[in-house]
Scaffold this motif. Structure first.
Motif, short mmCIF file in Angstrom:
data_model
loop_
_atom_site.label_atom_id
_atom_site.label_comp_id
_atom_site.label_asym_id
_atom_site.label_seq_id
_atom_site.Cartn_x
_atom_site.Cartn_y
_atom_site.Cartn_z
N ALA A 1 0.84 -1.21 0.00
CA ALA A 1 0.00 0.00 0.00
C ALA A 1 0.87 1.26 0.00
O ALA A 1 0.54 2.26 -0.63
CB ALA A 1 -0.92 0.00 1.22
N LEU A 2 1.98 1.15 0.70
CA LEU A 2 2.89 2.30 0.79
C LEU A 2 3.40 2.69 -0.59
O LEU A 2 3.38 3.87 -0.97
CB LEU A 2 4.06 1.91 1.70
N ALA B 1 2.09 1.85 -3.47
CA ALA B 1 0.96 2.27 -4.32
C ALA B 1 0.67 3.75 -4.08
O ALA B 1 0.48 4.53 -5.03
CB ALA B 1 -0.27 1.42 -4.02
N ALA B 2 0.69 4.16 -2.81
CA ALA B 2 0.40 5.57 -2.49
C ALA B 2 1.47 6.48 -3.07
O ALA B 2 1.18 7.55 -3.61
CB ALA B 2 0.29 5.75 -0.98
N ALA B 3 2.73 6.06 -2.97
CA ALA B 3 3.81 6.91 -3.47
C ALA B 3 3.72 7.04 -5.00
O ALA B 3 3.93 8.12 -5.55
CB ALA B 3 5.16 6.32 -3.06
N GLU C 1 1.00 6.66 -6.86
CA GLU C 1 -0.17 7.47 -7.23
C GLU C 1 0.08 8.95 -7.02
O GLU C 1 -0.35 9.79 -7.82
CB GLU C 1 -1.39 7.02 -6.41
N ALA C 2 0.78 9.27 -5.94
CA ALA C 2 1.08 10.69 -5.70
C ALA C 2 1.99 11.22 -6.80
O ALA C 2 1.83 12.35 -7.27
CB ALA C 2 1.74 10.85 -4.33
N ALA D 1 -0.05 11.77 -9.86
CA ALA D 1 -0.89 12.98 -9.76
C ALA D 1 -0.04 14.23 -9.96
O ALA D 1 -0.46 15.18 -10.62
CB ALA D 1 -1.58 13.01 -8.39
N VAL E 1 10.79 9.92 -4.99
CA VAL E 1 10.30 9.24 -3.79
C VAL E 1 9.66 7.91 -4.17
O VAL E 1 9.93 6.87 -3.55
CB VAL E 1 9.28 10.13 -3.03
#
Ligand SMILES: Cc1cc2nc3c(=O)[nH]c(=O)nc-3n(C[C@H](O)[C@H](O)[C@H](O)COP(=O)(O)OP(=O)(O)OC[C@H]3O[C@@H](n4cnc5c(N)ncnc54)[C@H](O)[C@@H]3O)c2cc1C
Lengths: 368, 387
Positions: free
Chosen positions: A257-258, A260-262, A264-265, A268, A288
């Motif tokens: 999840a970590l 995936a979040a990085a 996606e950010a 974006a 990052v």
């Protein structure tokens, strides 16, 4: 045509190609993927929202798609477009490294300086070897960044037929071929002098592409592991009922999840540089993502394999399709250590006042 | 549920938060200039400064998500997130109002009577009413449903007896929300209720429990037959478990679960800039920064889910396990990057003292608000439900 429906069609094509092993006939597999994407009208056009491209590359990582989707969509195409070169339609790849590049048409009137005479145009003759170029044997063309004859970087577009290949593979059997160039004549319309910033962009774009692939493969690891621990029974109970298994499995999910979040950010930030305060927010976010994705591979693959037991160590389980790729991807285009150094240098140079602003992407611009 | 966290989509903070963030930074700059102590690790646990809280409240930054009619400013969760992450990153002394702002206020808004709301919420938003958490007891930690504290019906209310433990700030705060058994029941989650207890009641006795650093934040909170009026009951009798679960969701979901030691990293970067810093040091700083940035993105997802009214328990548990482990990892990494002798007796605010504080507080990070082992159980339960 909406981006979402394009993404859905593309994902469906990738799902169909899922179980093709890259180790068998990779060039043909890549060709098939491309043909199918085209047939399904699912090949993203050049102006596709970058966040959607990142999502598609994640999907390719999840499926282990045997084709250079990350290289083409997130690196070669945007770099060629940024440099004002024509972007070919088919599968592409990227490479960089020192080459011997000379002007084809030497300007005999120019003074010979330390870098030699100038050219009457940008046409070049190049020789040398580009090492471990991803999917080279399956790509129609290669976007090559190298030092130009008058100093400063140039971006060239080489066609597949212009290079001799020495084939190699990574740990998952994906093509990583050396390209040998022997006095290849590159016409001026396939050469552009580019700013140094584009060289940096090429690096972080490649890093982001790898991170997106890794994020997708990490999701596969999670899914396979959850399916395994809920179905495999030992001591009369599914493995997932044991505290020790739960503890490890939770960490696996967290790490996936970590990243995936990085990713996606970073997607974006790439998609919407307008809202970012600093021009280099996209770069920071991509670094990052690249760093964290590479760094998390060890923990994710360790736990996924441990919880699978012996079957995960074999070809009987599809787990290796994800993990062997991740073990290579984490080092290609920069290991976590390289990315860590890059981020750390930037942070330390920014000083204590800028650390948090950089993390939040607001006010982190050192020039402010 | 848990799997949906893998690809929940990036959270874009609304553009108006940029201005808000800048206002908070300007405020903090002014505070720093005026001599307020900032830059301290774990300042949401030990940075007790009611005057600072009141200055925040004057700007509308305490209880800011509470509706206007109860004294709040009706800002959303994401805006509150921006304010509190700025305060935490700056190591500001926010512990006085932390619990009131994070959980007591929202809990009273949700479960309280109109009178309770009118009484407590404006005071919370004014930074004038501070709360403690009265959940844990000696024999009830992870297994919270086993609490022994009891409230029995009296003619005009309840009588409360028992001893709460680890009650942070009970010696300085105004109220505690206490979880007590009001009925015996086969179902251990039934028969529990929550009460708002005045910590200055003569039948409440707080007894300090020193942290291993010698600091005083913890207490025993002896409830020696406290006579409570009917209006001390929060929510409905017997609903205590559901209410406390909701409260824990708030308690577990915020950025304080990965930012507690950030001020130490900030201080380190300042030190490194003054020395010659090699590639290995850069790499270690980069490792921490990458992980910090990634965890923050995941944490923003929790705030966005809460704002959208989606359940976020699994997502929050995941961030809290990752984040609190990171808080400890940061401390160890910092020791390697720039070895100095940690000294709790060094001048306050110097690097060796900040390091000492972060080390001495480190056991708490992965325990408070529910241990990491328990959180991982929540995550895997979420996985089973989703598979
Ligand atoms: C800094 C700090 C502030 C706190 N503030 C407050 C406060 O203000 N108010 C309040 O009410 N409480 C407070 N607490 C208490 C906190 O909620 C408890 O410490 C926590 O819930 C754990 O309970 P315990 O300490 O009794 O540990 P235990 O529950 O006894 O656990 C001990 C160990 O066993 C493990 N364990 C227990 N059960 C299981 C299981 N089923 N599976 C796997 N492992 C298990 C735990 O993870 C832990 O590692 C605070 C704690 C700290 C550290």
């Amino acid at each position: 045509m909406s981006t979402e429906s394009l993404l859905e069609r593309a994902a469906a094509v990738l799902a169909g190609a899922q179980e093709t092993d890259a180790r068998e006939r990779p060039a043909e597999s890549a060709r098939t993927v491309w043909d199918e994407l085209r047939a399904a009208d699912a090949l993203p056009p050049l102006d596709t929202d970058p966040a959607a491209l990142v999502a598609l590359v994640c999907e390719a990582g999840y499926r282990g798609t045997p084709a250079p989707l990350g290289e083409t969509l997130l690196a070669a195409r945007p770099l060629l477009a940024a440099a004002g070169l024509t972007v070919p339609d088919g599968p592409l790849t990227v490479a960089s490294g020192p080459l011997d590049a000379r002007f084809t048409h030497v300007d005999t009137g120019s003074r010979v300086g330390p870098l030699g005479a100038r050219g009457t145009d940008d046409a070049l003759r190049v020789s040398g070897t580009l090492h471990r170029v991803p999917w080279a044997r399956a790509a129609d063309a290669v976007a090559v960044l190298t030092e130009g004859p008058s100093g400063g970087p140039v971006l060239l577009l080489l066609e597949a037929a212009e290079c001799r290949r020495a084939e190699g593979t990574n740990l998952a059997g994906e093509p990583r071929d050396d390209l040998v160039l022997t006095d290849v004549a590159v016409p001026a319309e396939r050469v552009r002098r580019v700013p140094a910033a584009l060289v940096r962009e090429a690096q972080w774009r490649a890093g982001l592409a790898r991170a997106a692939l890794i994020a997708g493969a990490a999701r596969r690891c999670v899914e396979l592991t959850v399916a395994h621990t809920t179905s495999r029974v030992q001591f009369g109970r599914p493995l997932s009922h044991f505290q020790a298994v739960k503890q490890e499995e939770a960490k696996l999910v967290e790490e996936a999840a970590l990243i995936a979040a990085a990713v996606e950010a970073a997607a974006a930030a790439l998609a919407d540089p307008g809202t970012a305060a600093d021009p280099d927010t996209a770069e920071f976010a991509a670094c990052v993502a690249a760093a964290q994705a590479s760094a998390s591979v060890a923990e994710i693959t360790r736990i996924a394999h441990q919880l699978h037991g012996a079957i995960g160590f074999t070809e009987l389980s599809p787990l290796h399709l994800a993990t062997t790729r991740m073990w290579s991807w984490r080092d290609e285009d920069g290991s976590e250590h390289a990315w860590f150094r890059r981020i750390g240098r930037r942070v330390v140079e920014g000083g204590s006042d800028r650390l948090w602003p950089q993390v939040t992407g607001v006010g982190g611009d050192p020039s402010r | 549920m848990a799997l949906s966290v893998l690809g929940a989509g990036a959270v874009q903070l609304p553009p108006e938060t940029r201005q808000l963030r800048q206002e908070v930074r300007d405020f903090l700059d002014a505070e720093r200039a005026a001599g307020t102590i900032l830059g301290r690790p774990d300042s949401w646990l030990t940075g007790w400064d009611p005057a600072f809280t009141r200055r925040l409240a004057e700007r509308g930054w305490v209880g800011m998500a509470l509706p206007q009619k109860y004294g709040g400013v009706g800002r959303g969760n994401l805006e509150r997130y921006v304010v509190i992450e700025e305060l935490l990153a700056a190591g500001a002394p926010v512990s006085a109002h932390w619990v009131a702002d994070r959980q007591a206020g929202p809990s009273i808004l949700r479960h309280g009577t109109e009178e309770q709301r009118r009484h407590f919420l404006p005071r919370i938003a004014a930074g004038a009413c501070f709360f403690s958490i009265g959940m844990s007891e000696r024999d009830s930690g992870s297994d919270l449903a086993s609490v022994q504290t009891r409230a029995v019906r009296t003619d005009n209310g309840w009588r409360l007896t028992g001893t709460k433990m680890w009650t942070g700030g009970a010696h300085v705060n105004d109220y505690a929300i206490v979880l007590a058994r009001t009925e015996d029941s086969e179902d251990r989650h039934a028969g529990l209720s929550q009460f708002i207890v005045d910590l200055r009641d003569p039948h409440v006795r707080t007894e300090p429990i020193r942290l291993l650093s010698g600091e005083h934040t913890f207490n025993y909170c002896h409830l020696e037959g406290v006579e409570l009026a009917d209006d001390a009951l929060l929510g409905r009798p017997g609903d205590g478990w559901q209410q406390v679960t909701g409260e824990l969701a708030l308690e577990r979901s915020g950025p304080e679960r990965f930012l507690s030691t950030l001020p130490l990293l900030t201080a380190l970067v300042g030190q490194l800039r003054r020395t010659t810093c090699g590639p290995e040091q850069h790499a270690r700083v980069g490792r921490l920064t990458a992980r910090l940035s990634s965890i923050r993105q995941l944490s923003l997802g929790v705030a966005a889910a809460l704002e959208a009214g989606r359940p976020a328990d699994v997502h929050a548990a995941l961030v809290k396990d990752l984040g609190t482990r990171f808080e400890g990892e940061l401390v160890n990494a910092v020791r390697e990057i720039l070895p100095v002798t940690a000294r709790f007796d060094a001048t306050r605010g110097t690097y060796p003292e900040l390091l000492a504080t972060a080390i001495l507080h480190s056991p708490g990070y992965t325990l408070r608000g529910g241990t990491n082992e328990i959180l991982r159980g929540i995550i895997t339960r979420g996985l089973e439900l989703s598979s």
